[in-house]
Write a protein that holds these residues in place. Structure first.
Motif, PDB file in Angstrom:
ATOM      1  N   SER A 131       5.750   7.245  10.784  1.00 38.77           N
ATOM      2  CA  SER A 131       5.650   5.816  10.482  1.00 38.77           C
ATOM      3  C   SER A 131       6.638   5.415   9.394  1.00 38.77           C
ATOM      4  O   SER A 131       6.931   6.183   8.483  1.00 38.77           O
ATOM      5  CB  SER A 131       4.227   5.482  10.030  1.00 38.77           C
ATOM      6  OG  SER A 131       4.148   4.124   9.662  1.00 38.77           O
ATOM      7  N   LYS A 132       7.111   4.181   9.475  1.00 37.59           N
ATOM      8  CA  LYS A 132       7.988   3.634   8.441  1.00 37.59           C
ATOM      9  C   LYS A 132       7.172   3.100   7.267  1.00 37.59           C
ATOM     10  O   LYS A 132       7.685   2.973   6.168  1.00 37.59           O
ATOM     11  CB  LYS A 132       8.840   2.505   9.013  1.00 37.59           C
ATOM     12  CG  LYS A 132       9.844   2.966  10.038  1.00 37.59           C
ATOM     13  CD  LYS A 132      10.644   1.809  10.567  1.00 37.59           C
ATOM     14  CE  LYS A 132      11.628   2.294  11.624  1.00 37.59           C
ATOM     15  NZ  LYS A 132      12.361   1.192  12.233  1.00 37.59           N
ATOM     16  N   ASN A 133       5.923   2.760   7.509  1.00 34.84           N
ATOM     17  CA  ASN A 133       5.084   2.143   6.480  1.00 34.84           C
ATOM     18  C   ASN A 133       3.943   3.060   6.067  1.00 34.84           C
ATOM     19  O   ASN A 133       3.536   3.943   6.811  1.00 34.84           O
ATOM     20  CB  ASN A 133       4.510   0.816   6.989  1.00 34.84           C
ATOM     21  CG  ASN A 133       5.589  -0.204   7.222  1.00 34.84           C
ATOM     22  OD1 ASN A 133       6.531  -0.314   6.454  1.00 34.84           O
ATOM     23  ND2 ASN A 133       5.464  -0.959   8.303  1.00 34.84           N
ATOM     24  N   GLU A 134       3.439   2.803   4.875  1.00 35.01           N
ATOM     25  CA  GLU A 134       2.254   3.506   4.401  1.00 35.01           C
ATOM     26  C   GLU A 134       1.081   2.532   4.409  1.00 35.01           C
ATOM     27  O   GLU A 134       1.260   1.320   4.490  1.00 35.01           O
ATOM     28  CB  GLU A 134       2.477   4.079   2.995  1.00 35.01           C
ATOM     29  CG  GLU A 134       2.623   3.029   1.908  1.00 35.01           C
ATOM     30  CD  GLU A 134       2.928   3.649   0.544  1.00 35.01           C
ATOM     31  OE1 GLU A 134       3.317   4.824   0.476  1.00 35.01           O
ATOM     32  OE2 GLU A 134       2.796   2.921  -0.449  1.00 35.01           O
ATOM     33  N   ILE A 135      -0.111   3.081   4.311  1.00 34.47           N
ATOM     34  CA  ILE A 135      -1.341   2.308   4.278  1.00 34.47           C
ATOM     35  C   ILE A 135      -1.951   2.478   2.887  1.00 34.47           C
ATOM     36  O   ILE A 135      -1.985   3.592   2.358  1.00 34.47           O
ATOM     37  CB  ILE A 135      -2.350   2.801   5.338  1.00 34.47           C
ATOM     38  CG1 ILE A 135      -1.710   2.905   6.731  1.00 34.47           C
ATOM     39  CG2 ILE A 135      -3.598   1.943   5.344  1.00 34.47           C
ATOM     40  CD1 ILE A 135      -1.241   1.610   7.311  1.00 34.47           C
ATOM     41  N   TYR A 136      -2.435   1.380   2.321  1.00 33.77           N
ATOM     42  CA  TYR A 136      -3.070   1.427   1.001  1.00 33.77           C
ATOM     43  C   TYR A 136      -4.378   0.649   1.052  1.00 33.77           C
ATOM     44  O   TYR A 136      -4.445  -0.439   1.633  1.00 33.77           O
ATOM     45  CB  TYR A 136      -2.162   0.801  -0.070  1.00 33.77           C
ATOM     46  CG  TYR A 136      -2.881   0.595  -1.383  1.00 33.77           C
ATOM     47  CD1 TYR A 136      -3.036   1.640  -2.283  1.00 33.77           C
ATOM     48  CD2 TYR A 136      -3.438  -0.647  -1.710  1.00 33.77           C
ATOM     49  CE1 TYR A 136      -3.718   1.460  -3.476  1.00 33.77           C
ATOM     50  CE2 TYR A 136      -4.115  -0.830  -2.905  1.00 33.77           C
ATOM     51  CZ  TYR A 136      -4.250   0.219  -3.783  1.00 33.77           C
ATOM     52  OH  TYR A 136      -4.930   0.050  -4.956  1.00 33.77           O
ATOM     53  N   PHE A 137      -5.412   1.225   0.459  1.00 30.06           N
ATOM     54  CA  PHE A 137      -6.633   0.477   0.223  1.00 30.06           C
ATOM     55  C   PHE A 137      -7.376   1.063  -0.956  1.00 30.06           C
ATOM     56  O   PHE A 137      -7.147   2.204  -1.347  1.00 30.06           O
ATOM     57  CB  PHE A 137      -7.523   0.353   1.469  1.00 30.06           C
ATOM     58  CG  PHE A 137      -8.021   1.651   2.056  1.00 30.06           C
ATOM     59  CD1 PHE A 137      -9.299   2.109   1.786  1.00 30.06           C
ATOM     60  CD2 PHE A 137      -7.224   2.384   2.914  1.00 30.06           C
ATOM     61  CE1 PHE A 137      -9.769   3.275   2.349  1.00 30.06           C
ATOM     62  CE2 PHE A 137      -7.684   3.554   3.486  1.00 30.06           C
ATOM     63  CZ  PHE A 137      -8.961   4.011   3.201  1.00 30.06           C
ATOM     64  N   LYS A 138      -8.231   0.247  -1.522  1.00 29.90           N
ATOM     65  CA  LYS A 138      -8.977   0.613  -2.726  1.00 29.90           C
ATOM     66  C   LYS A 138     -10.418   0.172  -2.534  1.00 29.90           C
ATOM     67  O   LYS A 138     -10.677  -0.917  -2.023  1.00 29.90           O
ATOM     68  CB  LYS A 138      -8.358  -0.100  -3.929  1.00 29.90           C
ATOM     69  CG  LYS A 138      -9.044   0.160  -5.239  1.00 29.90           C
ATOM     70  CD  LYS A 138      -8.283  -0.593  -6.354  1.00 29.90           C
ATOM     71  CE  LYS A 138      -8.940  -0.394  -7.677  1.00 29.90           C
ATOM     72  NZ  LYS A 138      -8.162  -1.043  -8.759  1.00 29.90           N
ATOM     73  N   ILE A 139     -11.340   1.045  -2.932  1.00 32.58           N
ATOM     74  CA  ILE A 139     -12.761   0.714  -2.840  1.00 32.58           C
ATOM     75  C   ILE A 139     -13.390   0.936  -4.201  1.00 32.58           C
ATOM     76  O   ILE A 139     -13.218   1.998  -4.802  1.00 32.58           O
ATOM     77  CB  ILE A 139     -13.479   1.586  -1.791  1.00 32.58           C
ATOM     78  CG1 ILE A 139     -12.877   1.364  -0.404  1.00 32.58           C
ATOM     79  CG2 ILE A 139     -14.982   1.291  -1.778  1.00 32.58           C
ATOM     80  CD1 ILE A 139     -13.382   2.323   0.655  1.00 32.58           C
ATOM     81  N   ASP A 140     -14.110  -0.057  -4.675  1.00 36.65           N
ATOM     82  CA  ASP A 140     -14.907   0.088  -5.890  1.00 36.65           C
ATOM     83  C   ASP A 140     -16.341   0.287  -5.435  1.00 36.65           C
ATOM     84  O   ASP A 140     -17.014  -0.651  -5.021  1.00 36.65           O
ATOM     85  CB  ASP A 140     -14.775  -1.142  -6.779  1.00 36.65           C
ATOM     86  CG  ASP A 140     -15.518  -0.994  -8.099  1.00 36.65           C
ATOM     87  OD1 ASP A 140     -16.356  -0.069  -8.229  1.00 36.65           O
ATOM     88  OD2 ASP A 140     -15.266  -1.809  -8.999  1.00 36.65           O
ATOM     89  N   VAL A 157      -7.172  -3.669   3.668  1.00 33.11           N
ATOM     90  CA  VAL A 157      -6.249  -2.578   3.948  1.00 33.11           C
ATOM     91  C   VAL A 157      -4.861  -3.181   4.092  1.00 33.11           C
ATOM     92  O   VAL A 157      -4.664  -4.129   4.851  1.00 33.11           O
ATOM     93  CB  VAL A 157      -6.659  -1.823   5.238  1.00 33.11           C
ATOM     94  CG1 VAL A 157      -5.665  -0.709   5.555  1.00 33.11           C
ATOM     95  CG2 VAL A 157      -8.076  -1.267   5.110  1.00 33.11           C
ATOM     96  N   GLU A 158      -3.917  -2.618   3.349  1.00 34.17           N
ATOM     97  CA  GLU A 158      -2.552  -3.153   3.327  1.00 34.17           C
ATOM     98  C   GLU A 158      -1.583  -2.152   3.946  1.00 34.17           C
ATOM     99  O   GLU A 158      -1.576  -0.978   3.589  1.00 34.17           O
ATOM    100  CB  GLU A 158      -2.150  -3.426   1.875  1.00 34.17           C
ATOM    101  CG  GLU A 158      -0.725  -3.882   1.690  1.00 34.17           C
ATOM    102  CD  GLU A 158      -0.330  -4.000   0.218  1.00 34.17           C
ATOM    103  OE1 GLU A 158       0.829  -4.365  -0.028  1.00 34.17           O
ATOM    104  OE2 GLU A 158      -1.153  -3.714  -0.672  1.00 34.17           O
ATOM    105  N   GLU A 159      -0.784  -2.635   4.875  1.00 36.16           N
ATOM    106  CA  GLU A 159       0.321  -1.833   5.395  1.00 36.16           C
ATOM    107  C   GLU A 159       1.562  -2.315   4.661  1.00 36.16           C
ATOM    108  O   GLU A 159       1.841  -3.514   4.622  1.00 36.16           O
ATOM    109  CB  GLU A 159       0.472  -2.027   6.904  1.00 36.16           C
ATOM    110  CG  GLU A 159       1.512  -1.142   7.514  1.00 36.16           C
ATOM    111  CD  GLU A 159       1.563  -1.242   9.034  1.00 36.16           C
ATOM    112  OE1 GLU A 159       2.102  -0.318   9.645  1.00 36.16           O
ATOM    113  OE2 GLU A 159       1.087  -2.227   9.595  1.00 36.16           O
ATOM    114  N   ARG A 160       2.298  -1.395   4.045  1.00 37.31           N
ATOM    115  CA  ARG A 160       3.410  -1.798   3.186  1.00 37.31           C
ATOM    116  C   ARG A 160       4.547  -0.771   3.256  1.00 37.31           C
ATOM    117  O   ARG A 160       4.360   0.333   3.749  1.00 37.31           O
ATOM    118  CB  ARG A 160       2.928  -1.943   1.746  1.00 37.31           C
ATOM    119  CG  ARG A 160       2.473  -0.633   1.128  1.00 37.31           C
ATOM    120  CD  ARG A 160       1.845  -0.823  -0.221  1.00 37.31           C
ATOM    121  NE  ARG A 160       1.615   0.477  -0.858  1.00 37.31           N
ATOM    122  CZ  ARG A 160       0.919   0.666  -1.947  1.00 37.31           C
ATOM    123  NH1 ARG A 160       0.349  -0.376  -2.549  1.00 37.31           N
ATOM    124  NH2 ARG A 160       0.764   1.862  -2.470  1.00 37.31           N
TER     125      ARG A 160
END
Length: 175
Positions: A131-140, A157-160
């Protein structure tokens, strides 16, 4: 007399209970997260501890060079507690001597909830190699106490474009 069908409607705090009651202690929680690295076919996993004696600043970072996750896996595996994804991989490949990847050892899908044993916040940065992009997410996790039902939990969830080149799971310690 009348009849009515009812559906299970699990409370959001069930996720916290799973992590807290099924994961004995912090060492087991870290082991469960490292098992996820193994199941992702990682050649290495590095566990780093920073400021763990300072509860508000403590951080544990688990890095590996495994397969990574894409949006489909996030949505249809990671965000679905109790999925049979790893069991299917195991069953499909347990007798295949030409299968080039490891057979998964994780089976219950509770490792992600073990992170709650380590701290209130988990950040995931992941990227499939192709993939060219990474996935980022955060959970509190502490926010789940205020949410009534599992269906009410929303995770952005962010693809960036990549900021990291390895999978990083950051668990902020709050003791």
């Amino acid at each position: 007399m009348s009849k009515k069908d009812y559906s299970f409607n699990p409370k959001a705090r069930l996720l916290l209970q799973l992590g807290d009651q099924l994961i004995r202690n912090e060492a087991v929680a870290i082991f469960e997260l490292v098992k996820n690295c193994y199941d992702a076919n990682a050649n290495y996993a590095l566990v780093s501890f920073y400021d763990i004696n300072k509860p508000e600043e403590g951080t544990i970072i688990i890095e590996d060079d495994g397969d990574g996750m894409d949006l489909d896996i996030i949505e249809n595996v990671w965000m679905q507690p109790g999925t049979d994804y790893k069991e299917k991989i195991y069953q499909e490949n347990k007798d295949n001597k030409e299968y080039s990847k490891r057979l998964p050892i994780g089976e219950k899908g509770i490792g992600r909830f073990g992170a709650y044993k380590l701290g209130n916040t988990i950040e995931i940065v992941t990227k499939k190699k192709e993939s060219k992009n990474e996935i980022y997410f955060k959970i509190d996790w502490s926010n789940l106490i205020d949410i009534n039902y599992l269906a009410d939990i929303s995770v952005e969830v962010e693809e960036r474009k990549p900021k990291y080149f390895l999978i990083k799971i950051k668990v902020a310690l709050v003791l």
